[in-house]
Design a protein around this motif. Structure first.
Motif, PDB file in Angstrom:
ATOM      1  N   GLY A  48       0.872  -1.153   0.000  1.00  0.00           N
ATOM      2  CA  GLY A  48       0.000   0.000   0.000  1.00  0.00           C
ATOM      3  C   GLY A  48       0.922   1.219   0.000  1.00  0.00           C
ATOM      4  O   GLY A  48       2.129   1.114  -0.146  1.00  0.00           O
ATOM      5  N   TYR A  66      -2.489  -3.266   5.419  1.00  0.00           N
ATOM      6  CA  TYR A  66      -2.842  -4.161   4.322  1.00  0.00           C
ATOM      7  C   TYR A  66      -2.197  -5.525   4.556  1.00  0.00           C
ATOM      8  O   TYR A  66      -1.077  -5.608   5.090  1.00  0.00           O
ATOM      9  CB  TYR A  66      -2.338  -3.610   2.985  1.00  0.00           C
ATOM     10  CG  TYR A  66      -3.102  -2.412   2.486  1.00  0.00           C
ATOM     11  CD1 TYR A  66      -4.323  -2.565   1.831  1.00  0.00           C
ATOM     12  CD2 TYR A  66      -2.595  -1.122   2.641  1.00  0.00           C
ATOM     13  CE1 TYR A  66      -5.030  -1.461   1.375  1.00  0.00           C
ATOM     14  CE2 TYR A  66      -3.295  -0.019   2.177  1.00  0.00           C
ATOM     15  CZ  TYR A  66      -4.509  -0.204   1.543  1.00  0.00           C
ATOM     16  OH  TYR A  66      -5.200   0.893   1.089  1.00  0.00           O
ATOM     17  N   LYS A  76      -7.829  -8.051   1.196  1.00  0.00           N
ATOM     18  CA  LYS A  76      -6.983  -6.860   1.068  1.00  0.00           C
ATOM     19  C   LYS A  76      -6.530  -6.286   2.399  1.00  0.00           C
ATOM     20  O   LYS A  76      -5.338  -6.077   2.638  1.00  0.00           O
ATOM     21  CB  LYS A  76      -7.723  -5.805   0.258  1.00  0.00           C
ATOM     22  CG  LYS A  76      -6.943  -4.542  -0.009  1.00  0.00           C
ATOM     23  CD  LYS A  76      -7.783  -3.558  -0.805  1.00  0.00           C
ATOM     24  CE  LYS A  76      -7.037  -2.259  -1.049  1.00  0.00           C
ATOM     25  NZ  LYS A  76      -7.861  -1.268  -1.800  1.00  0.00           N
ATOM     26  N   ASP A  77      -7.501  -5.981   3.280  1.00  0.00           N
ATOM     27  CA  ASP A  77      -7.129  -5.245   4.486  1.00  0.00           C
ATOM     28  C   ASP A  77      -7.962  -5.599   5.713  1.00  0.00           C
ATOM     29  O   ASP A  77      -8.010  -4.830   6.677  1.00  0.00           O
ATOM     30  CB  ASP A  77      -7.212  -3.743   4.239  1.00  0.00           C
ATOM     31  CG  ASP A  77      -8.624  -3.270   3.879  1.00  0.00           C
ATOM     32  OD1 ASP A  77      -9.504  -4.132   3.684  1.00  0.00           O
ATOM     33  OD2 ASP A  77      -8.842  -2.046   3.797  1.00  0.00           O
ATOM     34  N   THR A 122     -10.711  -3.306  10.153  1.00  0.00           N
ATOM     35  CA  THR A 122      -9.619  -2.669   9.422  1.00  0.00           C
ATOM     36  C   THR A 122      -8.916  -1.703  10.375  1.00  0.00           C
ATOM     37  O   THR A 122      -9.475  -1.331  11.413  1.00  0.00           O
ATOM     38  CB  THR A 122     -10.124  -1.914   8.176  1.00  0.00           C
ATOM     39  OG1 THR A 122     -11.095  -0.942   8.587  1.00  0.00           O
ATOM     40  CG2 THR A 122     -10.750  -2.879   7.183  1.00  0.00           C
TER      41      THR A 122
END
Length: 236
Positions: A48, A66, A76-77, A122
């Protein structure tokens, strides 16, 4: 850590240092907020992109977490929620603060943010930007061999100080080592998944092996020379 406070805002849980930031809100973790103020001043490559932002506390680095490796191709995250204290952002924020309190050269943590999403979350982390610091990898192909050797000597000496304090840096590589040759200063960054324990020779050796592999990816022919200069400083 008495200056650390926690708040909830717009679905986010935020941990921040009131000594550095008297007030904070979810806006700090909204790109549009910084862009509207024309406060995005750059970025640094990595997993990222870390953004450099101009905050009331000074220039800072905002990093979103990430995933890497094979898992990162599919997820992804997002990370599995196991409680606030076990989130990546909370752990890295507090570990960085511990290292700073011990006088070790690390960035000052400003704020951590977690956004729970059911069974997942996240996360983000904001730290003060280090003054005129560049990744070690930017200097590894320098023409001045003797100057590079001196720099690697200082890097080795600095890493040894972290190991003497009991840090296990699981991703020690030339991107996570920042330097300012003019000031002869070295810092370590990115303490995601790292641990602070009693000094451990095996863990320290594994960190150095990780660094050696990173050297080899950059230039296998120079790895031995780079590692010798590093180890000379480490043993000093």
């Amino acid at each position: 850590m008495s200056n650390f406070q926690q708040l909830k805002d717009k679905g986010l849980v935020i941990l921040y240092d009131t000594a550095q930031i008297p007030q904070i809100s979810a806006d700090w973790f909204d790109l549009n907020y910084w862009q509207t103020q024309q406060a995005v001043i750059g970025g640094a490559p990595g997993r990222g992109t870390s953004l450099f932002i101009e905050t009331p506390a000074g220039e800072a680095v905002w990093r979103h977490y990430y995933r890497g490796g094979l898992v990162g191709r599919c997820i992804k995250d997002s990370y599995v929620w196991q409680g606030l204290e076990k989130t990546r952002a909370w752990q890295e924020f507090k570990l960085t603060a511990q290292l700073l309190a011990r006088g070790l050269p690390v960035p000052t943590p400003l704020a951590a943010c977690v956004k729970p999403k059911g069974l997942f979350y996240t996360a983000d982390l904001i730290t003060l930007r280090l003054p005129a610091a560049q990744p070690l990898m930017d200097f590894l192909e320098a023409d001045n061999a003797s100057k590079l050797a001196d720099l690697l000597h200082q890097v080795g000496k600095t890493v040894q100080q972290f190991h003497a304090a009991g840090l296990n840096h699981v991703d020690l590589n030339p991107r996570n080592i920042l330097v300012n040759p003019n000031l002869n200063k070295v810092w370590l960054i990115d303490f995601d998944r790292c641990q602070l324990t009693k000094p451990n020779f095996k863990l320290a050796a594994s960190n150095i092996t990780r660094l050696e592999r990173a050297f080899a990816k950059l230039n296998a022919n120079k790895t031995k020379l780079w590692l010798q200069a590093f180890m000379a400083g480490y043993a000093s």
